[in-house]
Design an enzyme around this catalytic site. Structure first.
Site, PDB file in Angstrom:
ATOM      1  N   LYS A  22       0.829  -1.213   0.000  1.00  0.00           N
ATOM      2  CA  LYS A  22       0.000   0.000   0.000  1.00  0.00           C
ATOM      3  C   LYS A  22       0.864   1.264   0.000  1.00  0.00           C
ATOM      4  O   LYS A  22       0.657   2.164  -0.818  1.00  0.00           O
ATOM      5  CB  LYS A  22      -0.892   0.005   1.250  1.00  0.00           C
ATOM      6  CG  LYS A  22      -1.492   1.347   1.558  1.00  0.00           C
ATOM      7  CD  LYS A  22      -1.992   1.417   2.988  1.00  0.00           C
ATOM      8  CE  LYS A  22      -2.282   2.816   3.414  1.00  0.00           C
ATOM      9  NZ  LYS A  22      -1.354   3.396   4.382  1.00  0.00           N
ATOM     10  N   ASN A  23       1.836   1.340   0.901  1.00  0.00           N
ATOM     11  CA  ASN A  23       2.560   2.602   1.044  1.00  0.00           C
ATOM     12  C   ASN A  23       3.533   2.869  -0.109  1.00  0.00           C
ATOM     13  O   ASN A  23       3.971   3.996  -0.293  1.00  0.00           O
ATOM     14  CB  ASN A  23       3.253   2.679   2.410  1.00  0.00           C
ATOM     15  CG  ASN A  23       2.229   2.914   3.521  1.00  0.00           C
ATOM     16  OD1 ASN A  23       1.090   3.323   3.248  1.00  0.00           O
ATOM     17  ND2 ASN A  23       2.606   2.638   4.754  1.00  0.00           N
ATOM     18  N   CYS A 117      -4.909   8.150   8.840  1.00  0.00           N
ATOM     19  CA  CYS A 117      -5.156   7.672  10.211  1.00  0.00           C
ATOM     20  C   CYS A 117      -4.824   8.759  11.224  1.00  0.00           C
ATOM     21  O   CYS A 117      -3.840   9.482  11.062  1.00  0.00           O
ATOM     22  CB  CYS A 117      -4.304   6.438  10.491  1.00  0.00           C
ATOM     23  SG  CYS A 117      -4.770   5.018   9.515  1.00  0.00           S
ATOM     24  N   ARG A 122       0.467  15.222  12.724  1.00  0.00           N
ATOM     25  CA  ARG A 122       1.225  14.711  11.572  1.00  0.00           C
ATOM     26  C   ARG A 122       1.702  15.907  10.743  1.00  0.00           C
ATOM     27  O   ARG A 122       1.195  16.176   9.656  1.00  0.00           O
ATOM     28  CB  ARG A 122       0.373  13.744  10.738  1.00  0.00           C
ATOM     29  CG  ARG A 122      -0.048  12.515  11.534  1.00  0.00           C
ATOM     30  CD  ARG A 122      -0.761  11.468  10.704  1.00  0.00           C
ATOM     31  NE  ARG A 122       0.145  10.708   9.838  1.00  0.00           N
ATOM     32  CZ  ARG A 122      -0.212   9.621   9.154  1.00  0.00           C
ATOM     33  NH1 ARG A 122      -1.459   9.162   9.242  1.00  0.00           N
ATOM     34  NH2 ARG A 122       0.644   8.974   8.405  1.00  0.00           N
ATOM     35  N   ASP A 307       3.896   0.297  12.077  1.00  0.00           N
ATOM     36  CA  ASP A 307       2.672  -0.194  11.439  1.00  0.00           C
ATOM     37  C   ASP A 307       2.368  -1.651  11.796  1.00  0.00           C
ATOM     38  O   ASP A 307       1.342  -2.187  11.370  1.00  0.00           O
ATOM     39  CB  ASP A 307       2.762  -0.026   9.905  1.00  0.00           C
ATOM     40  CG  ASP A 307       2.796   1.444   9.507  1.00  0.00           C
ATOM     41  OD1 ASP A 307       2.448   2.290  10.353  1.00  0.00           O
ATOM     42  OD2 ASP A 307       3.167   1.743   8.361  1.00  0.00           O
ATOM     43  N   ARG A 399      -8.999   0.604   3.594  1.00  0.00           N
ATOM     44  CA  ARG A 399      -8.041   1.529   2.983  1.00  0.00           C
ATOM     45  C   ARG A 399      -6.726   0.833   2.650  1.00  0.00           C
ATOM     46  O   ARG A 399      -6.017   1.250   1.739  1.00  0.00           O
ATOM     47  CB  ARG A 399      -7.746   2.696   3.941  1.00  0.00           C
ATOM     48  CG  ARG A 399      -8.864   3.729   3.998  1.00  0.00           C
ATOM     49  CD  ARG A 399      -8.421   4.981   4.736  1.00  0.00           C
ATOM     50  NE  ARG A 399      -7.031   5.242   4.443  1.00  0.00           N
ATOM     51  CZ  ARG A 399      -6.100   5.511   5.355  1.00  0.00           C
ATOM     52  NH1 ARG A 399      -6.413   5.596   6.621  1.00  0.00           N
ATOM     53  NH2 ARG A 399      -4.847   5.716   4.997  1.00  0.00           N
TER      54      ARG A 399
HETATM   55  N1  EPU Z   1       7.222  14.246  10.964  1.00  0.00           N
HETATM   56  C1  EPU Z   1       7.460  15.558  11.240  1.00  0.00           C
HETATM   57  N2  EPU Z   1       7.513  16.430  10.186  1.00  0.00           N
HETATM   58  C2  EPU Z   1       7.335  16.031   8.904  1.00  0.00           C
HETATM   59  C3  EPU Z   1       7.090  14.680   8.638  1.00  0.00           C
HETATM   60  C4  EPU Z   1       7.033  13.804   9.687  1.00  0.00           C
HETATM   61  O1  EPU Z   1       7.619  15.951  12.389  1.00  0.00           O
HETATM   62  O2  EPU Z   1       7.397  16.881   8.003  1.00  0.00           O
HETATM   63  C5  EPU Z   1       7.188  13.264  12.080  1.00  0.00           C
HETATM   64  C6  EPU Z   1       5.832  12.598  12.236  1.00  0.00           C
HETATM   65  O3  EPU Z   1       4.967  13.360  13.045  1.00  0.00           O
HETATM   66  C7  EPU Z   1       6.220  11.271  12.861  1.00  0.00           C
HETATM   67  C8  EPU Z   1       7.582  10.969  12.234  1.00  0.00           C
HETATM   68  O4  EPU Z   1       8.080  12.210  11.739  1.00  0.00           O
HETATM   69  O5  EPU Z   1       6.390  11.426  14.241  1.00  0.00           O
HETATM   70  C9  EPU Z   1       7.565   9.985  11.097  1.00  0.00           C
HETATM   71  O6  EPU Z   1       6.587  10.360  10.145  1.00  0.00           O
HETATM   72  P1  EPU Z   1       6.682   9.944   8.601  1.00  0.00           P
HETATM   73  O7  EPU Z   1       6.750  11.180   7.808  1.00  0.00           O
HETATM   74  O8  EPU Z   1       7.754   8.930   8.441  1.00  0.00           O
HETATM   75  O9  EPU Z   1       5.269   9.263   8.389  1.00  0.00           O
HETATM   76  P2  EPU Z   1       4.300   9.406   7.155  1.00  0.00           P
HETATM   77  O10 EPU Z   1       5.085   9.562   5.907  1.00  0.00           O
HETATM   78  O11 EPU Z   1       3.237  10.402   7.437  1.00  0.00           O
HETATM   79  C10 EPU Z   1       4.311   6.865   6.595  1.00  0.00           C
HETATM   80  C11 EPU Z   1       3.269   5.792   6.423  1.00  0.00           C
HETATM   81  C12 EPU Z   1       2.684   5.426   7.773  1.00  0.00           C
HETATM   82  C13 EPU Z   1       3.816   4.963   8.697  1.00  0.00           C
HETATM   83  C14 EPU Z   1       4.915   6.030   8.780  1.00  0.00           C
HETATM   84  C15 EPU Z   1       6.133   5.582   9.571  1.00  0.00           C
HETATM   85  C16 EPU Z   1       2.413   6.278   4.236  1.00  0.00           C
HETATM   86  C17 EPU Z   1       1.298   6.776   3.399  1.00  0.00           C
HETATM   87  N3  EPU Z   1       2.226   6.302   5.554  1.00  0.00           N
HETATM   88  O12 EPU Z   1       3.627   7.968   7.166  1.00  0.00           O
HETATM   89  O13 EPU Z   1       1.816   4.333   7.526  1.00  0.00           O
HETATM   90  O14 EPU Z   1       3.311   4.732   9.995  1.00  0.00           O
HETATM   91  O15 EPU Z   1       5.352   6.381   7.448  1.00  0.00           O
HETATM   92  O16 EPU Z   1       6.671   4.416   9.024  1.00  0.00           O
HETATM   93  O17 EPU Z   1       3.430   5.838   3.716  1.00  0.00           O
HETATM   94  C18 EPU Z   1      -0.008   2.920   7.861  1.00  0.00           C
HETATM   95  O18 EPU Z   1       0.259   2.386   6.790  1.00  0.00           O
HETATM   96  O19 EPU Z   1      -0.850   2.438   8.675  1.00  0.00           O
HETATM   97  C19 EPU Z   1       0.663   4.174   8.233  1.00  0.00           C
HETATM   98  C20 EPU Z   1       0.204   4.995   9.157  1.00  0.00           C
END
Ligand code: EPU
Length: 420
Positions: A22-23, A117, A122, A307, A399
């Site tokens: 998915k991701n 989620c 975020r 995850d 999703r």
């Molecule tokens: N963060 C910041 N600033 C940013 C971006 C992130 O402070 O600009 C923080 C976030 O708040 C968090 C950490 O950095 O504490 C990591 O966030 P990341 O950006 O890695 O997460 P994401 O890209 O929003 C993706 C996956 C999530 C998964 C996380 C961590 C997708 C669409 N989502 O989220 O997947 O938990 O990486 O591996 O790729 C899921 O599939 O259930 C899911 C939530």
């Protein structure tokens, strides 16, 4: 409203084939906007996040042909809009990849705020920092993110936080930029490597994905005209591995990448269950006795994935002894523990830690998925609990998991989806 009715307990037995990630898929689809031509994507998971991504691409002018349930051909030669409205973007998180992609291709993007989620704050400050470093102006107002640039110029960007989303988004924005972009302190998840492999197959020049320094040499255009197959879903595979251990089952998990599952494998073995890596793509997992307690800390890849934290929480809720999970990525990823406690688990969640006092068994109850992985965890809980569990809020689960109840049913679970 739909719900799942699960009658347990059932030890899961048999074979399950893992779908595309998915991701990775939700990043590769917006990445097609960088292509001035046609591409085919295979092994796409048939999930609602993918369907919404395709709808958005079509609204921007892409032409999509559906080859079968898991394959599409996309023609992005004529992109006629750079605007993705809030009612579409708020349905999932990965809509933020439209900003990097549209900015790269059209030098302009106006994208509604992303949804996804509810796992705590975020922020997207690291995405914005990257776009601005490349020369874009970014404004957030009225629920929209607007990014524009006369020219994007490659530069060196140090990420303050290891972020999957920011790493991919900045990579997308820099593929067609002038010169070389270097992303330091990049995330290393398998889906980052997959997006880079996809872009390189289509004509980009990205090196180092999978390490913490990614170098992107800007190219003039991506010709496409290629086929790409999405990497197997590491989290779906891990979900079945943990469901196997929780249910004291015996599963062959097919078409996954065992290397991506090392952090989960290590913990499963530490708990006293068995994992055999057959050939790097098929994993045999079995569990004959009650698992022992272990402690977990979630970390960016190659650490234990956040995850899979809720699914591991179900295993620990019936393990022998007390376990601690420390969640280091998200503020609010223990909402599922309140649901498990309704089923007789003894879990105390405090801030970023949760304490699991293992009980012998869970008992059925009506429970509510609070997010995608919490939903997967509740299905596993229903499979191992005595009696008839009802799981609500299935839209979260749909999703991200393809045919989830069918896959569990083939493994022996008594699970059906009914309309309330
Ligand atoms: N963060 C910041 N600033 C940013 C971006 C992130 O402070 O600009 C923080 C976030 O708040 C968090 C950490 O950095 O504490 C990591 O966030 P990341 O950006 O890695 O997460 P994401 O890209 O929003 C993706 C996956 C999530 C998964 C996380 C961590 C997708 C669409 N989502 O989220 O997947 O938990 O990486 O591996 O790729 C899921 O599939 O259930 C899911 C939530």
């Amino acid at each position: 409203m739909e719900k799942l009715i699960i009658t347990g307990p059932t030890p899961l037995k048999g074979e399950v084939k893992i779908s595309g990630a998915k991701n990775a898929a939700v990043a590769i689809l917006p990445a097609t906007l960088l292509i001035d031509g046609i591409c085919t994507i295979d092994n796409l998971p048939n999930i609602s996040d993918v369907k919404i991504s395709c709808n958005i691409l079509e609204s921007l002018g892409a032409k999509i042909t559906r080859n079968n349930e898991n394959s599409i051909t996309i023609d992005t030669t004529n992109i006629s809009s750079t605007f993705a409205p809030l009612d579409m973007t708020s349905k999932f998180r990965a809509s933020y990849y439209l900003i990097g992609s549209l900015l790269s291709r059209c030098k302009h993007a106006q994208v509604g705020m992303p949804g996804g989620c509810k796992l705590g704050a975020r922020p997207i400050d690291q995405h914005i920092k990257g776009f601005e470093a490349l020369g874009a102006t970014v404004d957030i107002s009225s629920g929209k993110i607007t990014a524009s640039a006369d020219d994007l110029i490659g530069t060196s960007i140090y990420m303050d936080i290891v972020s999957v989303g920011a790493t991919i988004n900045v990579m997308l924005a820099s593929v067609l930029a002038k010169g070389t972009t270097i992303i330091e302190n990049a995330a290393k998840e398998p889906h980052i490597v997959d997006v880079a492999n996809f872009l390189n197959t289509m004509g980009a020049d990205i090196r180092g994905a999978g390490t913490d320094v990614i170098k992107i040499n800007g190219v003039e255009k991506l010709p496409g005209n290629s086929t790409y197959s999405v990497v197997p879903d590491q989290i779906e595979a891990g979900t079945f591995m943990l469901a196997c251990v929780a249910s004291r089952g015996d599963l062959l998990i097919k078409k996954c990448i065992s290397k991506h599952l090392e952090p989960v494998t290590a913990k499963i073995v530490e708990m006293g269950a068995n994992v055999e890596d057959i050939d790097g793509e098929n994993i045999h997992v079995w569990c004959d006795a009650r698992p022992t307690n272990v402690n977990i800390k979630t970390l960016p890849y190659p650490g234990f994935p956040t995850d899979l934290q809720p699914q591991m929480g179900v295993v620990l809720s019936t393990a022998n002894g007390t376990s601690i999970i420390n969640e280091s990525i998200w503020e609010s990823r223990f909402q599922y523990t309140a649901e498990l406690n309704k089923m007789g688990a003894k879990i105390t969640a405090q801030g970023k830690s949760a304490f699991f006092e293992g009980v012998e068994k869970l008992s059925a109850a009506p429970v509510y998925a609070t997010d995608l992985r919490a939903g997967a965890a509740l299905i596993i809980a229903g499979i191992i609990a005595e009696g008839q569990t009802e799981v609500y809020n299935l839209e979260h689960i749909d999703r991200g998991y393809e045919n989830i109840e069918e896959k569990f049913r083939k493994l022996g679970a008594k699970i059906e989806r009914v309309e309330e």
